[in-house]
Design an enzyme around this catalytic site. Sequence first.
Site, PDB file in Angstrom:
ATOM      1  N   ASP A  67     -38.770  91.098  84.225  1.00 40.45           N
ATOM      2  CA  ASP A  67     -39.718  91.624  83.243  1.00 40.45           C
ATOM      3  C   ASP A  67     -39.023  92.373  82.115  1.00 40.45           C
ATOM      4  O   ASP A  67     -37.822  92.624  82.167  1.00 40.45           O
ATOM      5  CB  ASP A  67     -40.754  92.528  83.950  1.00 40.45           C
ATOM      6  CG  ASP A  67     -40.118  93.587  84.847  1.00 40.45           C
ATOM      7  OD1 ASP A  67     -38.879  93.760  84.801  1.00 40.45           O
ATOM      8  OD2 ASP A  67     -40.850  94.240  85.587  1.00 40.45           O
ATOM      9  N   ASN A 136     -47.518 102.112  92.788  1.00 41.94           N
ATOM     10  CA  ASN A 136     -48.871 101.548  92.950  1.00 41.94           C
ATOM     11  C   ASN A 136     -48.827 100.136  93.545  1.00 41.94           C
ATOM     12  O   ASN A 136     -49.820  99.436  93.554  1.00 41.94           O
ATOM     13  CB  ASN A 136     -49.614 101.534  91.609  1.00 41.94           C
ATOM     14  CG  ASN A 136     -48.960 100.613  90.586  1.00 41.94           C
ATOM     15  OD1 ASN A 136     -47.949  99.986  90.870  1.00 41.94           O
ATOM     16  ND2 ASN A 136     -49.545 100.540  89.399  1.00 41.94           N
ATOM     17  N   HIS A 138     -46.927  97.598  92.447  1.00 45.37           N
ATOM     18  CA  HIS A 138     -46.636  96.467  91.560  1.00 45.37           C
ATOM     19  C   HIS A 138     -45.265  95.868  91.879  1.00 45.37           C
ATOM     20  O   HIS A 138     -44.367  96.547  92.351  1.00 45.37           O
ATOM     21  CB  HIS A 138     -46.782  96.843  90.071  1.00 45.37           C
ATOM     22  CG  HIS A 138     -45.734  97.718  89.485  1.00 45.37           C
ATOM     23  ND1 HIS A 138     -46.029  98.729  88.602  1.00 45.37           N
ATOM     24  CD2 HIS A 138     -44.389  97.736  89.605  1.00 45.37           C
ATOM     25  CE1 HIS A 138     -44.909  99.319  88.216  1.00 45.37           C
ATOM     26  NE2 HIS A 138     -43.902  98.740  88.812  1.00 45.37           N
ATOM     27  N   GLU A 143     -49.467  94.335  87.912  1.00 45.15           N
ATOM     28  CA  GLU A 143     -50.187  95.554  88.259  1.00 45.15           C
ATOM     29  C   GLU A 143     -51.387  95.240  89.160  1.00 45.15           C
ATOM     30  O   GLU A 143     -51.912  94.119  89.130  1.00 45.15           O
ATOM     31  CB  GLU A 143     -50.683  96.232  86.971  1.00 45.15           C
ATOM     32  CG  GLU A 143     -49.565  96.696  86.038  1.00 45.15           C
ATOM     33  CD  GLU A 143     -48.951  98.032  86.460  1.00 45.15           C
ATOM     34  OE1 GLU A 143     -48.796  98.281  87.674  1.00 45.15           O
ATOM     35  OE2 GLU A 143     -48.616  98.819  85.557  1.00 45.15           O
TER      36      GLU A 143
HETATM   37  C1  GLP Z   1     -40.545  99.194  87.000  1.00 44.72           C
HETATM   38  C2  GLP Z   1     -40.160  97.726  87.146  1.00 44.72           C
HETATM   39  C3  GLP Z   1     -40.266  97.249  88.583  1.00 44.72           C
HETATM   40  C4  GLP Z   1     -39.619  98.250  89.511  1.00 44.72           C
HETATM   41  C5  GLP Z   1     -40.340  99.582  89.388  1.00 44.72           C
HETATM   42  C6  GLP Z   1     -39.836 100.631  90.366  1.00 44.72           C
HETATM   43  O1  GLP Z   1     -41.895  99.402  86.803  1.00 44.72           O
HETATM   44  N1  GLP Z   1     -40.951  96.875  86.324  1.00 44.72           N
HETATM   45  O2  GLP Z   1     -39.678  95.974  88.695  1.00 44.72           O
HETATM   46  O3  GLP Z   1     -39.663  97.785  90.830  1.00 44.72           O
HETATM   47  O4  GLP Z   1     -40.121 100.030  88.054  1.00 44.72           O
HETATM   48  O5  GLP Z   1     -38.834 101.412  89.810  1.00 44.72           O
HETATM   49  P1  GLP Z   1     -37.945 102.431  90.601  1.00 44.72           P
HETATM   50  O6  GLP Z   1     -36.958 101.623  91.363  1.00 44.72           O
HETATM   51  O7  GLP Z   1     -37.285 103.262  89.536  1.00 44.72           O
HETATM   52  O8  GLP Z   1     -38.851 103.229  91.475  1.00 44.72           O
END
Ligand code: GLP
Length: 239
Positions: A67, A136, A138, A143
Amino acid sequence: MNIIVCRNYEEMSLRAARIVAEQIKAKPNLVLGLATGSTPEGMYAQLADMNQKGELSFKEVTTVNLDEYYPIAPANDQSYRYFMNRHLFDHIDIDKANTHVPDGAAADPAAEGKRYEELISDLGGIDLQVLGIGRNGHIGFNEPDSKLILDTHVTDLTESTIEANSRFFASPSDVPRRALTMGIGSIFKAKKILLMISGVEKKAAVSALLERTVDTNFPATMLNLHPDVTLVCTADVLD
Ligand code: GLP
């Protein structure tokens, strides 16, 4: 789902890096799906270290990231393209032309989604997809919703994601409101999935994931339907 429980973040990073390295050694031209976020940073450092020691080569590897914020310039230091260069691509022997991230500067995001989907298919699909998880539930930027979109698309971010990701920005109002993301179908086509989860703030997410039900309002639960998922997590998320 195979579950590998690690004592701490360092061990999780090393175990995950070894899984990725094994796959590259077995198939040097691996199509590797990558994720951003703080969770995989330690794994990227381990992979860069293995590469610098001459234990692992990325020369034939192709990467596709999950993404990217939209809109955002790739050179912006908050873009996921910038993150990937800084944490991995600048430190390994990969050909940058073989590293793909959705284009946050594309004029037409719907056309960019279509292009990205075709790119994945032209590459013959993803061999191994690395995933983190949002608080959440995702995955990528899919989402929670009553319907989940299968293909790469542009999406609105939820307030909770904007708030969670605002820690990387000067203020929450600087966080882009939209993103381009692989869809649930694009992720599901990956032959193998490596899901990384660490930190007590993900505890509720892990219990929802391990309930063995599926709920589009908690997109990670869809992974219970995929035939080859390995979860590498720290012990504190299971307490
Ligand atoms: C972002 C990314 C996700 C990732 C999430 C969690 O929103 N789009 O792919 O898994 O962050 O991030 P973190 O590893 O910093 O908790």
